[in-house]
Design an enzyme around this catalytic site. Structure first.
Site, PDB file in Angstrom:
ATOM      1  N   TRP A 182       0.854  -1.186   0.000  1.00  0.00           N
ATOM      2  CA  TRP A 182       0.000   0.000   0.000  1.00  0.00           C
ATOM      3  C   TRP A 182       0.891   1.237   0.000  1.00  0.00           C
ATOM      4  O   TRP A 182       1.877   1.298   0.748  1.00  0.00           O
ATOM      5  CB  TRP A 182      -0.909   0.057   1.230  1.00  0.00           C
ATOM      6  CG  TRP A 182      -1.632   1.379   1.280  1.00  0.00           C
ATOM      7  CD1 TRP A 182      -2.764   1.709   0.613  1.00  0.00           C
ATOM      8  CD2 TRP A 182      -1.218   2.552   1.986  1.00  0.00           C
ATOM      9  NE1 TRP A 182      -3.101   3.025   0.864  1.00  0.00           N
ATOM     10  CE2 TRP A 182      -2.165   3.571   1.701  1.00  0.00           C
ATOM     11  CE3 TRP A 182      -0.144   2.868   2.821  1.00  0.00           C
ATOM     12  CZ2 TRP A 182      -2.074   4.860   2.235  1.00  0.00           C
ATOM     13  CZ3 TRP A 182      -0.045   4.150   3.348  1.00  0.00           C
ATOM     14  CH2 TRP A 182      -1.012   5.127   3.056  1.00  0.00           C
ATOM     15  N   GLU A 223      -3.308  -3.177  -2.106  1.00  0.00           N
ATOM     16  CA  GLU A 223      -4.374  -2.576  -1.313  1.00  0.00           C
ATOM     17  C   GLU A 223      -4.760  -1.222  -1.894  1.00  0.00           C
ATOM     18  O   GLU A 223      -3.904  -0.407  -2.228  1.00  0.00           O
ATOM     19  CB  GLU A 223      -3.906  -2.396   0.137  1.00  0.00           C
ATOM     20  CG  GLU A 223      -4.931  -1.727   1.039  1.00  0.00           C
ATOM     21  CD  GLU A 223      -4.405  -1.493   2.445  1.00  0.00           C
ATOM     22  OE1 GLU A 223      -5.184  -1.021   3.296  1.00  0.00           O
ATOM     23  OE2 GLU A 223      -3.211  -1.765   2.692  1.00  0.00           O
ATOM     24  N   LYS A 225      -7.126   2.519  -1.892  1.00  0.00           N
ATOM     25  CA  LYS A 225      -7.572   3.560  -0.971  1.00  0.00           C
ATOM     26  C   LYS A 225      -8.286   4.640  -1.762  1.00  0.00           C
ATOM     27  O   LYS A 225      -7.986   4.859  -2.946  1.00  0.00           O
ATOM     28  CB  LYS A 225      -6.396   4.153  -0.196  1.00  0.00           C
ATOM     29  CG  LYS A 225      -6.823   5.034   0.981  1.00  0.00           C
ATOM     30  CD  LYS A 225      -5.675   5.302   1.918  1.00  0.00           C
ATOM     31  CE  LYS A 225      -6.138   6.102   3.118  1.00  0.00           C
ATOM     32  NZ  LYS A 225      -5.095   6.268   4.140  1.00  0.00           N
ATOM     33  N   ASP A 257      -9.214  -2.968   2.714  1.00  0.00           N
ATOM     34  CA  ASP A 257      -9.308  -2.344   4.029  1.00  0.00           C
ATOM     35  C   ASP A 257     -10.675  -1.700   4.092  1.00  0.00           C
ATOM     36  O   ASP A 257     -11.020  -0.882   3.236  1.00  0.00           O
ATOM     37  CB  ASP A 257      -8.193  -1.304   4.184  1.00  0.00           C
ATOM     38  CG  ASP A 257      -8.193  -0.612   5.538  1.00  0.00           C
ATOM     39  OD1 ASP A 257      -9.257  -0.096   5.939  1.00  0.00           O
ATOM     40  OD2 ASP A 257      -7.120  -0.536   6.170  1.00  0.00           O
ATOM     41  N   HIS A 260     -11.191   2.001   3.395  1.00  0.00           N
ATOM     42  CA  HIS A 260     -10.632   2.597   2.180  1.00  0.00           C
ATOM     43  C   HIS A 260     -11.643   2.734   1.049  1.00  0.00           C
ATOM     44  O   HIS A 260     -11.285   2.611  -0.126  1.00  0.00           O
ATOM     45  CB  HIS A 260      -9.423   1.783   1.710  1.00  0.00           C
ATOM     46  CG  HIS A 260      -8.221   1.953   2.579  1.00  0.00           C
ATOM     47  ND1 HIS A 260      -6.970   1.522   2.205  1.00  0.00           N
ATOM     48  CD2 HIS A 260      -8.056   2.522   3.795  1.00  0.00           C
ATOM     49  CE1 HIS A 260      -6.095   1.806   3.166  1.00  0.00           C
ATOM     50  NE2 HIS A 260      -6.741   2.403   4.139  1.00  0.00           N
ATOM     51  N   HIS A 284      -7.877  -5.969   5.710  1.00  0.00           N
ATOM     52  CA  HIS A 284      -7.445  -5.175   6.851  1.00  0.00           C
ATOM     53  C   HIS A 284      -8.722  -4.676   7.519  1.00  0.00           C
ATOM     54  O   HIS A 284      -9.529  -3.974   6.906  1.00  0.00           O
ATOM     55  CB  HIS A 284      -6.568  -3.999   6.409  1.00  0.00           C
ATOM     56  CG  HIS A 284      -5.125  -4.351   6.327  1.00  0.00           C
ATOM     57  ND1 HIS A 284      -4.127  -3.416   6.148  1.00  0.00           N
ATOM     58  CD2 HIS A 284      -4.486  -5.552   6.418  1.00  0.00           C
ATOM     59  CE1 HIS A 284      -2.945  -4.011   6.124  1.00  0.00           C
ATOM     60  NE2 HIS A 284      -3.145  -5.311   6.285  1.00  0.00           N
ATOM     61  N   ASP A 292     -11.348   7.140   6.279  1.00  0.00           N
ATOM     62  CA  ASP A 292     -10.411   6.130   6.776  1.00  0.00           C
ATOM     63  C   ASP A 292      -9.723   6.634   8.039  1.00  0.00           C
ATOM     64  O   ASP A 292      -8.551   6.985   8.031  1.00  0.00           O
ATOM     65  CB  ASP A 292      -9.380   5.807   5.689  1.00  0.00           C
ATOM     66  CG  ASP A 292      -8.373   4.769   6.165  1.00  0.00           C
ATOM     67  OD1 ASP A 292      -8.746   3.916   6.977  1.00  0.00           O
ATOM     68  OD2 ASP A 292      -7.213   4.834   5.730  1.00  0.00           O
ATOM     69  N   ASP A 294      -9.417   4.857  10.875  1.00  0.00           N
ATOM     70  CA  ASP A 294      -8.758   3.748  11.576  1.00  0.00           C
ATOM     71  C   ASP A 294      -9.044   3.728  13.071  1.00  0.00           C
ATOM     72  O   ASP A 294      -8.138   3.641  13.891  1.00  0.00           O
ATOM     73  CB  ASP A 294      -7.245   3.777  11.321  1.00  0.00           C
ATOM     74  CG  ASP A 294      -6.888   3.252   9.948  1.00  0.00           C
ATOM     75  OD1 ASP A 294      -7.382   2.178   9.587  1.00  0.00           O
ATOM     76  OD2 ASP A 294      -6.123   3.921   9.227  1.00  0.00           O
ATOM     77  N   ASP A 324      -6.140  -3.481  11.499  1.00  0.00           N
ATOM     78  CA  ASP A 324      -5.390  -2.275  11.108  1.00  0.00           C
ATOM     79  C   ASP A 324      -6.104  -1.042  11.661  1.00  0.00           C
ATOM     80  O   ASP A 324      -7.072  -0.554  11.075  1.00  0.00           O
ATOM     81  CB  ASP A 324      -5.276  -2.186   9.584  1.00  0.00           C
ATOM     82  CG  ASP A 324      -4.451  -0.975   9.142  1.00  0.00           C
ATOM     83  OD1 ASP A 324      -3.867  -0.308  10.009  1.00  0.00           O
ATOM     84  OD2 ASP A 324      -4.404  -0.708   7.929  1.00  0.00           O
TER      85      ASP A 324
END
Length: 417
Positions: A182, A223, A225, A257, A260, A284, A292, A294, A324
């Protein structure tokens, strides 16, 4: 005898669910724990802080500031987590004991020996991530897509080094290493040449994957995003790019993810779609708020739905699962523990669903009864099954484990500078 569990077991059996089998199955599903929650994604190879389209907020005391502290914190949190684990390491967590510092394009397996020793001690595997951020050669926002061939070569060489390190991890632990590519490559404002950026990006990843490796040992991922801080207008590794790249190259797999994507998209719906075409996929698992961000994974609706789709598709052995998230506003060991236990809860909840019955009702067009049963299932005594799972894994149940965190904070974290 745990009478509450025995009662719950009977109730689940009445709807066709074997909770003992669900518990035993979950014990063998590996989930990868990310090292970067423990020190706010800073790592050990730079003093410049976190850059590259991502950001950690908060200043809760006790952050790990060296390898010994980070490994001790991970060990503590792992002792509070039921189930099978792996650990997930970023390249900026290289430990330079032998021969001193080297830049990321020159990293070798020896710089990660302490991680292997830690993994062997706990009988777990290691997943890996090249680090394409928080570095002077990533300041422009472009790494693998950079028009500067020297910068691009530096990052390609870094990716190749990470392939070699990933294979080292797999051979040392005897467990497949998932290596995730990523980058935050993109543009703050409207680009003049999207195609050129993406063609360089594509070529760079292809060059990285040209490094010889055994696909049974190393599973490279790409990955996607939507955007990041400083790259709001354009991201090279968009969802379309990552999926098509993985589809066109049989030596890598797609990684999603769930933070994302656009806010109205859900990865729970994407999981079965990708499983129709890819033998393996990777996840993830995080908790986005607005974008995003997290946040720490919770036992919320989308987390449950993601787990359900993996189980319903009978794809547990086809989906590589990793956490993640990073939150510096709360106790970091607690964040790890809550996130890991929440995903474990989601998997167990999915394994306790009478999915065969639900599928039959759907296929028969009995949608009224399906809705009724799905709603009534939500109030089944799942908590008693979860506590029994924790007991069989030898870890403390809910309401009990947090006292260990308070003690660790008082005795260890509070004494750090």
């Amino acid at each position: 005898m745990n009478t509450r569990y025995e009662s719950a077991k009977e109730m689940y059996a009445a709807i066709g669910v074997d909770t003992d089998a669900a518990i035993e199955k979950l014990k063998n599903i590996p989930v990868s724990l990310h090292c970067w929650q423990g020190d706010d994604v800073i790592g050990f190879d730079n003093d410049g802080g976190l850059t590259g389209g991502i950001q950690t907020t908060g200043d809760y005391p006790g952050r790990a500031s060296n390898p010994e502290e980070l490994l001790a914190d991970m060990e503590k949190s792992m002792s509070l987590m039921p189930g099978k684990k792996k650990i997930n390491v970023h390249a900026n967590y290289a430990i330079f004991d032998e021969g001193g510092f080297v830049d990321r394009d020159k990293l070798e397996p020896k710089h990660f020996k302490k991680w292997v020793d830690f993994a062997k001690k706990h009988g777990v595997g290691i997943d890996f991530n090249p680090t394409f951020f928080s570095h002077p050669k990533a300041k422009s926002g472009l790494t693998l897509s950079s028009p500067d061939e020297d910068i691009r070569k530096f990052w390609i060489d870094h990716g190749k080094a990470c392939i070699r390190i990933s294979e080292y991890f797999a051979k040392e632990t005897g467990i497949t290493c998932v290596m995730n590519i990523w980058t935050g490559d993109g543009m703050k404002d409207i680009p003049a040449d999207r195609y050129g950026l993406r063609m360089r990006y594509k070529d760079s990843i292809e060059q990285i994957l040209s490094e010889p490796f055994d696909f049974n040992l190393v599973k490279p991922c790409v990955e996607s995003k939507v955007f990041g801080i400083g790259v709001e207008a354009f991201t090279c590794g968009s969802s379309e790019f990552a999926l098509l790249f993985a589809a066109a190259n049989d030596n890598c797999i797609p990684l999603m993810d769930n933070g994302h994507y656009h806010p109205t998209e859900v990865v729970s719906d994407k999981i079965p779609a990708l499983l129709c075409f890819f033998p393996e996929i990777a996840l993830h698992i995080t908790r986005p708020i607005r974008w995003d961000s997290d946040h720490v994974v919770l036992f919320d609706d989308e987390t449950k739905e993601m787990a359900k789709e993996i189980v319903r598709a009978d794809a547990i052995d086809r989906v590589y699962q990793a956490l993640d998230f990073f939150d510096a506003s709360i106790n970091r060991i607690s964040a790890w523990t809550v996130g890991f236990r929440s995903w474990q809860k989601a998997l167990l909840y999915a394994l306790c669903e009478p999915s065969a019955t639900f599928k039959k009702l759907q296929d028969n067009g009995d949608l009224t009864e399906l809705m009724v049963m799905q709603e009534e299932y939500k109030t089944m005594p799942f908590g008693d099954v979860w506590l029994e799972y924790c007991r069989r894994c030898g870890v403390k149940g809910d309401k009990e484990w947090f006292e260990e965190i308070r003690k660790y904070e008082s005795e260890v974290l509070s004494k750090r500078g």
